[in-house]
Design an enzyme around this catalytic site. Structure first.
Site, PDB file in Angstrom:
ATOM      1  N   ASP A 535     -13.065 -19.974 -35.608  1.00  0.00           N
ATOM      2  CA  ASP A 535     -12.308 -18.966 -34.967  1.00  0.00           C
ATOM      3  C   ASP A 535     -11.828 -18.239 -36.248  1.00  0.00           C
ATOM      4  O   ASP A 535     -12.502 -16.782 -35.612  1.00  0.00           O
ATOM      5  CB  ASP A 535     -10.823 -19.047 -34.838  1.00  0.00           C
ATOM      6  CG  ASP A 535     -10.158 -20.404 -35.828  1.00  0.00           C
ATOM      7  OD1 ASP A 535     -10.811 -20.829 -36.604  1.00  0.00           O
ATOM      8  OD2 ASP A 535      -9.243 -19.725 -36.477  1.00  0.00           O
ATOM      9  N   MET A 537     -14.495 -17.345 -38.109  1.00  0.00           N
ATOM     10  CA  MET A 537     -16.141 -16.356 -38.606  1.00  0.00           C
ATOM     11  C   MET A 537     -17.087 -15.417 -37.381  1.00  0.00           C
ATOM     12  O   MET A 537     -17.326 -14.842 -37.598  1.00  0.00           O
ATOM     13  CB  MET A 537     -17.282 -17.941 -38.263  1.00  0.00           C
ATOM     14  CG  MET A 537     -17.100 -18.571 -39.421  1.00  0.00           C
ATOM     15  SD  MET A 537     -18.529 -19.734 -38.852  1.00  0.00           S
ATOM     16  CE  MET A 537     -18.226 -21.325 -40.076  1.00  0.00           C
ATOM     17  N   CYS A 538     -16.193 -15.279 -36.564  1.00  0.00           N
ATOM     18  CA  CYS A 538     -15.982 -14.423 -35.423  1.00  0.00           C
ATOM     19  C   CYS A 538     -14.692 -13.554 -35.318  1.00  0.00           C
ATOM     20  O   CYS A 538     -13.367 -14.399 -35.819  1.00  0.00           O
ATOM     21  CB  CYS A 538     -16.238 -14.924 -33.701  1.00  0.00           C
ATOM     22  SG  CYS A 538     -17.707 -16.389 -33.573  1.00  0.00           S
ATOM     23  N   THR A 539     -14.639 -12.581 -33.833  1.00  0.00           N
ATOM     24  CA  THR A 539     -13.698 -11.436 -34.148  1.00  0.00           C
ATOM     25  C   THR A 539     -12.822 -11.267 -33.437  1.00  0.00           C
ATOM     26  O   THR A 539     -13.456 -11.631 -31.897  1.00  0.00           O
ATOM     27  CB  THR A 539     -14.391 -10.233 -34.389  1.00  0.00           C
ATOM     28  OG1 THR A 539     -14.849  -9.950 -36.257  1.00  0.00           O
ATOM     29  CG2 THR A 539     -12.821  -9.484 -34.440  1.00  0.00           C
TER      30      THR A 539
END
Length: 676
Positions: A535, A537-539
């Site tokens: 969670d 690692m991604c926007t």
């Protein structure tokens, strides 16, 4: 005797005229439908020889209208004469159809008649009228020309028939006329041969020029746009009206030379000009303005408007180039006349990050007419990107994915070929991420590339997905005095801000210095990328948040550009809405130019915030900027790899020690539970 049949003028409109009309309509006329002067031209009539029959075919009696028609001084084609006209554009097709055509023509004929009887001038004899309706969305132009000519009653008759000019004049006379008109083209002139050699004069000198000259040597001449052997061109009609109105006693019989020779004939006896003797009875004298005719017929031969459809014949790229800014120009002339669109279009924008924010920022910049957009990103397009990032498609994800920056730039050009879009795959070195000795040279090149790109652009957007990646462009942008726009996302919150100018620039502008992205921190940016969970690692944001933040960032940039102080524009002080409208901060024609905007999607609320610059900031303080300017890459390497370097450089470490000492020296009294 045969009645003289005149060849009517036919409009010949170059595509460049419609482009000029488009610019005039949007940038000058807007909703103004007042009459505007314009200038056309005509030259001697031309004909071509049919290869099969050997017969001469007339090319028409043309009046040409080009792209320079609205300019005060027209660059005329060789051997041409100018013709003044009146142009009137209507705002709707209904207004165009319902226009009082009789009244419009009467207004023009009144001017022609006034120039004849009041000014005794031939300057307005060929005056014309053009009415139009321009459908700028479809590039269709409805138009109708009128070439007013006074009706002769009784009609003019010709003695015999029209004949070649060399049947009346010798070669030397015609060559002299040709030489004179070659250097000094004129629409109407007089010719006499009483002195043994031909002499030319303006028609306005009729009485004095022909005084004591036998009538058989009086010749009235005009540049004839017709090439038909038996039909003189339309301008002759008003020339004859001029003569009958001002010289009635001497013009019942008129010797007419229709001049058509712009080049010497290829062979003896090959003169194209025509000569004839015209007659009109005494009842043809003009005591008052006669009736007039002259509306041009359409291609079907009916008295009706014509239509020019430029869309099929235009280069699609040029068509798009003129159409993409239509909304902006309409915005300017309907709502904001002071809006400087050229300043926006010339703003070169560097987008650091070609992800969700970068894609939406680029699209909004294009909507504002920005023509130079450069992407910087080190990633490749992944399968999760296309649904959230509108510049990518499924095919871009295959085979490991295309480089994001180059792919985004390519897609912008497909959307609008007129945009100057480029992409650079580039890693931006970051604090908290030490550079291995083997990679130092590569890192140096990356820093130099980033410095060069920031140098070449006017505004830098920080649109990356980590805090530390924004540090280096913040420092470089501040040192080089560039506009730096920052946009960052949370789950349902966003921050959009403009970095304040350098201390010296703020002092020169006599304003409080605004802070940067790091001015609220008491620690330097550090590694936030290692050991992240999925969670992280991604926007992870609400899907609608990125477009809102991106659009807000672009709108803030444009509002800043429109402010007279530009990058030094002050932030609005906390005020009521009424007070804010009257404050200096709203001198931008687009309204407020806030420092920061913090959005809360859960409450559908946006708050303007102003943050002062911090003299110990690790991103924009003078201490950091001077160290960067003095030591260059060596200072940056320390910032990237040495923990605590930026804190020690700016004094944040001492501040931390002072705070800890103060905390330790505080007597924290614990209240007895019985007191509650």
């Amino acid at each position: 005797m045969p009645i003289v049949q005149f060849a009517p003028l036919s409009s010949l409109v170059e595509p460049a005229f419609w482009h000029a009309l488009t610019d005039l309509k949007i940038d000058v006329l807007r909703l103004d439908d007042a009459a505007v002067p314009l200038t056309a031209s005509y030259a001697a009539g031309r004909s071509v020889t049919d290869r099969e029959t050997g017969r001469a075919i007339s090319l028409g009696c043309n009046l040409s209208l080009g792209g320079e028609a609205f300019r005060p001084r027209l660059q005329l084609p060789p051997h041409s004469v100018p013709v003044a006209g009146v142009f009137k554009n209507f705002n709707t097709i209904e207004d165009f159809k319902a226009a009082d055509k009789t009244a419009l023509v009467n207004a023009v004929t009144d001017e022609i008649w006034k120039s004849i009887v009041g000014e005794r001038s031939t300057a307005q004899l060929s005056r014309f009228l053009l009415i139009t309706f321009a459908d700028l969305k479809k590039y269709k132009y409805y138009y109708w020309f009128a070439f007013p000519a006074f009706v002769a009653k009784p009609a003019w008759e010709i003695d015999g028939e029209w004949k070649a000019a060399d049947a009346e004049f010798n070669e030397a006379t015609l060559e002299t006329i040709q030489k004179e008109l070659h250097t000094n083209p004129r629409p109407f002139f007089l010719v006499r041969t009483s002195s043994g050699k031909p002499e030319l004069a303006p028609v306005e000198e009729y009485d004095t020029f022909f005084a004591n000259v036998p009538e058989e040597q009086h010749t009235v001449a005009f540049l004839d746009p017709s090439a038909a052997p038996a039909n003189p061109g339309w301008p002759l009609r008003n020339l004859l009206a001029f003569l009958r109105a001002l010289h009635p006693a001497a013009t019942a019989r008129v010797r007419v030379l229709c001049w058509r020779d712009t080049e010497p004939p290829a062979a003896p006896g090959g003169w194209k000009s025509r000569f004839g003797v015209l007659h009109q009875g005494a009842e043809g004298l003009l005591a008052e303005k006669p009736a007039a005719v002259g509306w041009e017929k359409n291609v079907q031969g009916k008295l009706a408007p014509r239509m020019a459809d430029l869309a099929p014949m235009m280069d699609p790229t040029r068509l798009a180039d003129q159409a993409v800014d239509l909304n902006l120009k309409l915005m300017r002339w309907r709502i904001l006349p002071a809006l400087d669109l050229e300043k926006v279009a010339k703003t070169r924008c560097l987008l650091l990050g070609a992800g969700t924010l970068g894609c939406y920022v680029a699209r909004t910049l294009m909507g504002w007419g920005v023509r130079t957009i450069t992407f910087v990103d080190s990633a490749r397009v992944s399968f999760s990107n296309p649904v959230r990032q509108p510049l990518f498609e499924f095919e871009d994800c295959l085979n490991g994915g295309k480089p994001k920056a180059a792919c985004a730039a390519e897609r912008l050009k497909k959307i609008f070929p007129g945009v100057n879009a480029t992409g650079h795959s580039l890693n931006v070195p970051m604090p908290g991420h030490p550079i291995p000795p083997a990679s130092l040279e590569q890192a140096r090149k990356e820093v130099e590339t980033l410095e060069r790109l920031i140098d070449e652009h006017d505004a830098v957007f920080l649109l990356m997905d980590s805090r530390e990646s924004r540090w280096l462009p913040t420092v470089i942008g501040a040192a080089k005095g560039k506009i730096v726009m920052n946009a960052a996302l949370g789950f349902d919150t966003f921050l959009v801000m403009r970095h304040g100018p350098r201390a010296a620039a703020a002092a020169a502008a006599d304003g409080a210095r605004l802070g940067c992205y790091y001015c609220n921190d008491i620690v330097a940016p550090a590694d936030s990328l290692t050991d992240r969970t999925l969670d992280q690692m991604c926007t992870v944001t609400r899907p609608g948040l990125a477009p809102i933040a991106a659009a807000t960032a672009v709108e803030l940039l444009v509002s800043l550009i429109q402010h007279p102080d530009g990058i030094n524009a002050p932030a609005p002080a906390p005020q009521s809405a009424t007070e804010a409208v009257e404050s200096r901060a709203t001198e931008s024609v687009l309204g407020l130019v806030p420092h920061q905007l913090r959005g809360f999607l859960a409450q559908f609320r946006t708050l303007p915030v102003t943050g002062a610059a911090y003299n110990r900031c690790t991103g924009c303080s003078e201490t950091v900027l001077r160290a960067y300017e003095t030591e260059g890459f060596e200072m940056l390497v320390k910032a990237f790899g040495e923990a605590g370097f930026l804190e020690a450089l700016t004094g944040l470490d001492k501040l931390s020690e002072e705070v800890e000492a103060a905390m330790e020296g505080t007597d924290w009294e614990q209240e007895d539970e019985d007191d509650f």
